[in-house]
Design an enzyme around this catalytic site. Structure first.
Site, PDB file in Angstrom:
ATOM      1  N   HIS A 282     -40.718 -31.885  31.192  1.00 19.48           N
ATOM      2  CA  HIS A 282     -40.085 -32.037  32.693  1.00 19.48           C
ATOM      3  C   HIS A 282     -38.961 -33.300  32.644  1.00 19.48           C
ATOM      4  CE1 HIS A 282     -43.188 -29.520  33.768  1.00 19.48           C
ATOM      5  NE2 HIS A 282     -43.981 -30.370  33.708  1.00 19.48           N
TER       6      HIS A 282
ATOM      7  N   ASP B  20     -40.290 -24.059  33.467  1.00 17.39           N
ATOM      8  CA  ASP B  20     -40.205 -25.615  33.773  1.00 17.39           C
ATOM      9  C   ASP B  20     -40.430 -25.741  35.265  1.00 17.39           C
ATOM     10  OD1 ASP B  20     -40.186 -28.110  34.114  1.00 17.39           O
ATOM     11  OD2 ASP B  20     -39.496 -28.852  32.026  1.00 17.39           O
ATOM     12  N   HIS B  21     -41.250 -25.871  36.066  1.00 22.89           N
ATOM     13  CA  HIS B  21     -40.879 -25.878  37.610  1.00 22.89           C
ATOM     14  C   HIS B  21     -40.114 -26.944  38.069  1.00 22.89           C
ATOM     15  CE1 HIS B  21     -44.462 -28.254  37.314  1.00 22.89           C
ATOM     16  NE2 HIS B  21     -44.373 -28.868  38.582  1.00 22.89           N
TER      17      HIS B  21
END
Ligand code: NAD
Length: 484
Positions: A240, A177-178
């Site tokens: 996110h 999950d950047h």
């Protein structure tokens, strides 16, 4: 400047989907930046693996183009790019067939870190995992990196976890999950847990509410038919925004270690209360301000998929009882802006009188466009004229003071890829976290899918539907304005 780059062990990294959009926009430019920073070991090897038939030189030419287009380090010059390309190889493979697997295996070297990045559509994850294991490409130390979306509900996420678990241990699976790779997100943890100042105030007694906004200006465009099966809740909130909420809300972990951190995040997700129907606002953008509308691109012209969502989230535990978390995300909004606002309560009594000014303290954690963090504090307005109060932001980024300069701060993807090579899972989601997040979102989604509830319309280029503003107004609060 003294280099802060910490070397990593030599590695073989295979990027399945190495010719795809994500590889060209994020993964390869990220690796290039690490190379430019001197972090890529001399013997490291990056192998693009995809369906297309292509020679190594053709692939390198494609990588060069991607760097020119998507890397701000491209101006570093021919020599640096040529040096990076020496690390790049290519292998055609068929994820669902037999072709290419033996040749790929022969390219891999023993005794070094081996990682496989699944930058392909999720329906291929199982096929690739199985082939990696049964054809002897992966061993007990190998790592796999899995992209979003991780399932579309609890059932599919469970099935995917079970499939991956057939071939790999949890300790080998890196669900990316950047958002967790952003510098500021880590700074948030440093500020929260590295100081005595904040943690005593970090609870419902002193924090009025938290806002998390991820606003995009882009629409769904060419991804319309994919997005139509997803929507803002699945595409952004379940992963996110939920991860950001967890980092704000979690208890201090005993150590900054993968399972200690992830255990605390999981507890937060499990403590989320079900969301009431009147506390969710869904929206869909329509043509305005010279921009197109959602339905111009959706697979179904009567689609009721939401491109915007705002919701009030309550956490049922001692720390957060009575402090709501308001989440909002959407496409085609007025500006591109991601930020978390922690709004503290007002001082119980103003000795200066109401007219003197001054407001509640606010901590803002900005993720984009410019990453940074500040704390708004009240001070005396300088100069004569008596005691007038004014709010000023206290910059807590300190990048200028501490260096490295902004150029050297790794982007989320490159940092996370280096964490994979180091074998550090702290900033990756564990399987049970992902499942718990779906278990919370599923009933909310089911509610509107069963009722075929239509999203409210909002103008492209606006701040979203009116009802989203109302969600806070009726609690006597206001959203931060969406602005660049
Ligand atoms: P893409 O369609 O641009 O690329 C797909 C890649 O998969 C290509 O390299 C293709 O050759 C390869 N491929 C397809 N079928 C194959 C097969 N049978 N065997 C071997 N290779 C095969 O997709 P993308 O946009 O790069 O997305 C990849 C993954 O990353 C998806 O899971 C997507 O949801 C996720 N993701 C993408 C983005 C993005 O910005 N593009 C962002 C977040 C997550």
């Amino acid at each position: 400047m003294v280099s802060r780059v910490i070397p990593v062990d030599t590695f073989d990294l295979v990027i399945f989907g190495g010719t795809g959009d994500l590889a060209r926009r994020k993964i390869l430019p990220g690796l290039f930046r690490r190379y430019s920073a001197g972090q890529m070991p001399e013997a490291a090897q990056v192998i693009g693996a995809a369906r297309s038939e292509m020679s190594v030189n053709e692939y390198r030419a494609m990588v060069r183009e991607a760097l020119m287009e998507f890397s701000d380090k491209a101006e570093q010059g021919e020599e640096v790019i040529a040096g990076f390309l020496q690390h790049i190889d290519y292998q055609q493979v068929d994820a669902q067939g037999d072709d290419g697997w033996e040749a790929l295996r022969e390219k891999l070297r023993d005794g070094i870190v081996r990682a496989f990045y699944f930058s392909v559509a999720p329906f291929l994850f199982g096929d690739i995992a199985e082939r990696l294991k049964t054809r002897g490409l992966a061993d007990a130390d190998s790592r796999i990196v899995v992209e979003k979306p991780f399932g579309r509900d609890l059932q599919t996420a469970r099935a995917l976890n079970a499939t991956l678990a057939t071939y790999f241990e949890e300790g080998q699976i890196y669900r990316i999950d950047h958002y967790l790779g952003k510098e500021t997100v880590q700074n948030l943890m440093a500020v929260r847990f590295g100081n005595i100042l904040f943690e005593p105030l970090w609870n419902a007694q002193f924090i009025d509410h938290v806002q998390i906004t991820v606003a995009e200006t882009v629409g769904v465009g060419g991804r319309g038919s994919y997005y139509d099966k997803s929507g803002a809740m699945r595409d952004m909130v379940q992963n996110h925004l939920m991860q950001l909420l967890c980092l704000i809300a979690m208890e201090p972990p005993a150590r900054f270690e993968p399972d200690a951190v992830r255990d605390e995040k999981l507890k937060v997700i499990r403590a989320l209360e079900p969301v009431l129907a009147n506390e969710v606002v869904r929206g869909q953008y329509e043509a305005a301000n010279g921009e197109d509308g959602y339905l111009d691109h959706a697979g179904d012209p009567r689609s009721i998929t939401e491109s915007f969502i705002a919701l009030k989230v309550r956490i049922a535990n001692w720390r957060w009882q009575s402090t709501p978390f308001y989440l909002r995300t959407g496409k085609r909004l007025r500006a591109r802006m991601s930020e978390i606002v922690v709004r503290f309560r007002e001082p119980p009594h103003s000795i200066f009188g109401e007219e003197a000014g001054g407001r509640a303290n606010e901590m803002t954690i900005r993720l984009q466009p410019d990453e940074g963090m500040d704390l708004r504090v009240t001070i005396k307005e300088p100069g004569p004229g008596g005691m007038r109060l004014v709010d000023v932001p206290l910059d807590m980024t300190f990048a200028d003071a501490l260096g490295p300069d902004a150029e050297e701060v790794p982007d989320a993807y490159e940092r996370l890829i280096m964490d994979v090579i180091r074998g550090n899972q702290t900033l990756f989601m564990r399987g049970d976290e992902v499942e718990a997040a779906w278990a919370w979102t599923d009933p909310i989604i089911a509610g509107w899918e069963e009722g075929k509830t239509k999203p409210a319309k909002y103008d492209s280029g606006s701040s979203g539907p009116e009802a989203a503003l109302e969600l806070l107004h009726r609690d006597g609060r206001r959203w931060r304005e969406i602005r660049a």
